[in-house]
Design an enzyme around this catalytic site. Sequence first.
Site, PDB file in Angstrom:
ATOM      1  CB  VAL A  81     -79.018  84.371 -33.272  1.00  0.00           C
ATOM      2  CG1 VAL A  81     -77.657  84.547 -32.569  1.00  0.00           C
ATOM      3  CG2 VAL A  81     -78.800  83.874 -34.705  1.00  0.00           C
ATOM      4  CG  ASP A  84     -75.356  83.254 -21.717  1.00  0.00           C
ATOM      5  OD1 ASP A  84     -75.055  82.116 -21.288  1.00  0.00           O
ATOM      6  OD2 ASP A  84     -75.264  84.284 -21.019  1.00  0.00           O
ATOM      7  CB  SER A  88     -66.949  84.195 -17.135  1.00  0.00           C
ATOM      8  OG  SER A  88     -67.771  83.243 -17.783  1.00  0.00           O
ATOM      9  N   GLY A  89     -68.185  85.892 -19.917  1.00  0.00           N
ATOM     10  CA  GLY A  89     -68.058  85.917 -21.375  1.00  0.00           C
ATOM     11  C   GLY A  89     -69.422  85.959 -22.037  1.00  0.00           C
ATOM     12  CD  GLU A 204     -78.782  83.670 -15.190  1.00  0.00           C
ATOM     13  OE1 GLU A 204     -79.055  84.684 -14.517  1.00  0.00           O
ATOM     14  OE2 GLU A 204     -77.623  83.230 -15.343  1.00  0.00           O
ATOM     15  CD  GLU A 231     -76.730  78.452 -14.622  1.00  0.00           C
ATOM     16  OE1 GLU A 231     -77.930  78.319 -14.904  1.00  0.00           O
ATOM     17  OE2 GLU A 231     -75.934  79.121 -15.285  1.00  0.00           O
ATOM     18  CB  ALA A 237     -75.917  80.565  -7.238  1.00  0.00           C
TER      19      ALA A 237
HETATM   20  N1  GTP Z   1     -63.106  75.238 -13.478  1.00  0.00           N
HETATM   21  C1  GTP Z   1     -63.645  75.684 -14.597  1.00  0.00           C
HETATM   22  N2  GTP Z   1     -64.543  76.678 -14.528  1.00  0.00           N
HETATM   23  C2  GTP Z   1     -65.091  77.100 -15.696  1.00  0.00           C
HETATM   24  C3  GTP Z   1     -64.781  76.537 -16.946  1.00  0.00           C
HETATM   25  N3  GTP Z   1     -65.512  77.197 -17.893  1.00  0.00           N
HETATM   26  C4  GTP Z   1     -66.243  78.129 -17.243  1.00  0.00           C
HETATM   27  N4  GTP Z   1     -65.967  78.050 -15.925  1.00  0.00           N
HETATM   28  C5  GTP Z   1     -66.543  78.843 -14.841  1.00  0.00           C
HETATM   29  O1  GTP Z   1     -67.926  78.539 -14.827  1.00  0.00           O
HETATM   30  C6  GTP Z   1     -68.622  79.740 -14.602  1.00  0.00           C
HETATM   31  C7  GTP Z   1     -69.311  79.988 -15.917  1.00  0.00           C
HETATM   32  O2  GTP Z   1     -70.598  79.772 -15.642  1.00  0.00           O
HETATM   33  P1  GTP Z   1     -71.466  80.690 -16.516  1.00  0.00           P
HETATM   34  O3  GTP Z   1     -72.890  80.542 -16.215  1.00  0.00           O
HETATM   35  O4  GTP Z   1     -71.016  80.544 -17.924  1.00  0.00           O
HETATM   36  O5  GTP Z   1     -70.999  82.062 -15.913  1.00  0.00           O
HETATM   37  P2  GTP Z   1     -71.323  83.380 -16.608  1.00  0.00           P
HETATM   38  O6  GTP Z   1     -72.497  83.182 -17.504  1.00  0.00           O
HETATM   39  O7  GTP Z   1     -70.115  83.930 -17.274  1.00  0.00           O
HETATM   40  O8  GTP Z   1     -71.678  84.229 -15.345  1.00  0.00           O
HETATM   41  P3  GTP Z   1     -73.131  84.580 -14.879  1.00  0.00           P
HETATM   42  O9  GTP Z   1     -73.381  85.950 -15.447  1.00  0.00           O
HETATM   43  O10 GTP Z   1     -73.063  84.564 -13.378  1.00  0.00           O
HETATM   44  O11 GTP Z   1     -74.038  83.527 -15.408  1.00  0.00           O
HETATM   45  C8  GTP Z   1     -67.657  80.848 -14.339  1.00  0.00           C
HETATM   46  O12 GTP Z   1     -67.403  80.929 -12.945  1.00  0.00           O
HETATM   47  C9  GTP Z   1     -66.422  80.347 -15.066  1.00  0.00           C
HETATM   48  O13 GTP Z   1     -65.239  80.832 -14.462  1.00  0.00           O
HETATM   49  C10 GTP Z   1     -63.824  75.489 -16.962  1.00  0.00           C
HETATM   50  O14 GTP Z   1     -63.487  74.948 -18.001  1.00  0.00           O
HETATM   51  N5  GTP Z   1     -63.293  75.094 -15.778  1.00  0.00           N
HETATM   52 CA    CA Z   2     -74.404  82.159 -17.010  1.00  0.00          CA
END
Ligand code: GTP
Ligand code: CA
Length: 476
Positions: A81, A84, A88-89, A204, A231, A237
């Site tokens: 498992v 991450d 945003s989550g 990452e 990314e 980024a």
């Molecule tokens: N437009 C849009 N943006 C999305 C969607 N799902 C996720 N995102 C955006 O895509 C990005 C998610 O990329 P991730 O790598 O998952 O971001 P993260 O892991 O939460 O953030 P990091 O810690 O920077 O990696 C965030 O800016 C989200 O707001 C979607 O369905 N539509």
């Molecule tokens: Ca991410």
Amino acid sequence: MKPGMEENPLKVQMLPVHHKSSPTSTTYIFTTKSESKPTKPILLLILASFFSIAITLAFLFVLYMITFSGWKPRSSFRYSVVIDAGSSGSRAHVFRYWLESGKPVFDFGEENYASLKLSPGLSSYADNPQGASVSVAELVEFAKGRVPKGKLKKSEIRLMATAGMRLLDVSVQEEILEVTRGVLRSSGFKFQDEWASVISGFDEGMYAWVVANYALGSLGGDPLHTTGIVELGGASAQVTFFSNEVVPPGFSRTISYGGVSYKIYSHSFLHYGQDEAQEEILKSLQNSAANSTEDGIITDPCTPKGYIYDNVNSVQAAGNYSACRSVTLAKLQEGKENCVYPHCSIGSTFTPALQGKFLATENFYHTSKFFGLDEKDWLSEMIKAGKSFCGEEWSKLKEKYPTTKEKYLDGYCFSSAYIISMLHDSLGFALDDERIEFANKAGEKGISLDWALGAFILNTDTTTSDYSGRSRKMLG
Ligand SMILES: Nc1nc2c(ncn2[C@@H]2O[C@H](COP(=O)(O)OP(=O)(O)OP(=O)(O)O)[C@@H](O)[C@H]2O)c(=O)[nH]1
Ligand SMILES: [Ca+2]
């Protein structure tokens, strides 16, 4: 001895049958009940041969199933498992795999892989670290639902946090991580405290590169035929690709897979994730409004006209694509004057010359899909789409895209400009460059381009533990 009565006489039974027609007449039916039962050894012999045939057939059947149909006895499966923890989550990724001649075999189909994302990210609990336990506990429960009870304590669970947490003070990071460790220690999974950490931006980026090339079938092959990753996350980024250029220390690492070594350039640009960059540009607009002497309104060219901000004053949304592209480029070029390397594309950070093909993931993908861009010439198409979108009234856009979440809709003007100022104006991809495509999956099997899958692949392959508890080393 009466004739016909051999040594083992057959016992004759006579059963009377009465005929209705003539009650007095009786007919006898002869049934023979053999008396001389076969001797026990013969019976045992028959049973023994029956069982040996049955066992042989069963063995051949299992052999056939394993060899030809890919069926595996449940006992051969192993589990791992990776959580991450992004800005945003947090997402739990649960993997099932097996060994074939001592090497791990991966399959990311729904039978062997599942994930669950919960918002908000861990960094949202900076003021209430204890609150972080709720989402981690829920993710653990999800993972336990995918792993047989008897396998839990042999299955490793890791929590790997990224940019959202990197933006916090180290002491706050540690407080939140300690809360997550408490949950993971009592999860029943195999866990060591150091397996809950904030991973480096290098890792990452590298993990994303690993899963992309695994999915494309180029991992283990010629380094010159590998694909790079750009990314655009929420808070950071990443730019990662194989480079045979001389790279300053700290910007590259050599990893090996399948007996092949890859010198990888990787850098995570913290604060340059889409959400973080937009927020910081808005803050700087607010500051200039606060410092300006005239009573003129400061306008934000990256948000459609008519948009009302939450708790932002003295700034007015005035969508204008070209102005937004200049504002985002200015942010990407901040500090360039301090570049001490032969080449810096973003700020004062070294970047080698681009090499090979690239996949542009996360927000590059989300924004391109929203505008319905084709792979071909997607960058020049992005400019057209962004100009039209930024120029529209916010109320009209909400009518036009009623099913799009507003938290994403209000970011597409900024995103369409930021993507061009990053990929074209800064990193140098031509607007018709066929080397770079947007994607969120890759390869024939459509494996998702999630760096957590790369972390799992690299870790499981590097030192496949024999489940005798030999510790594994996460590449760091
Ligand atoms: N437009 C849009 N943006 C999305 C969607 N799902 C996720 N995102 C955006 O895509 C990005 C998610 O990329 P991730 O790598 O998952 O971001 P993260 O892991 O939460 O953030 P990091 O810690 O920077 O990696 C965030 O800016 C989200 O707001 C979607 O369905 N539509
Ligand atoms: Ca991410």
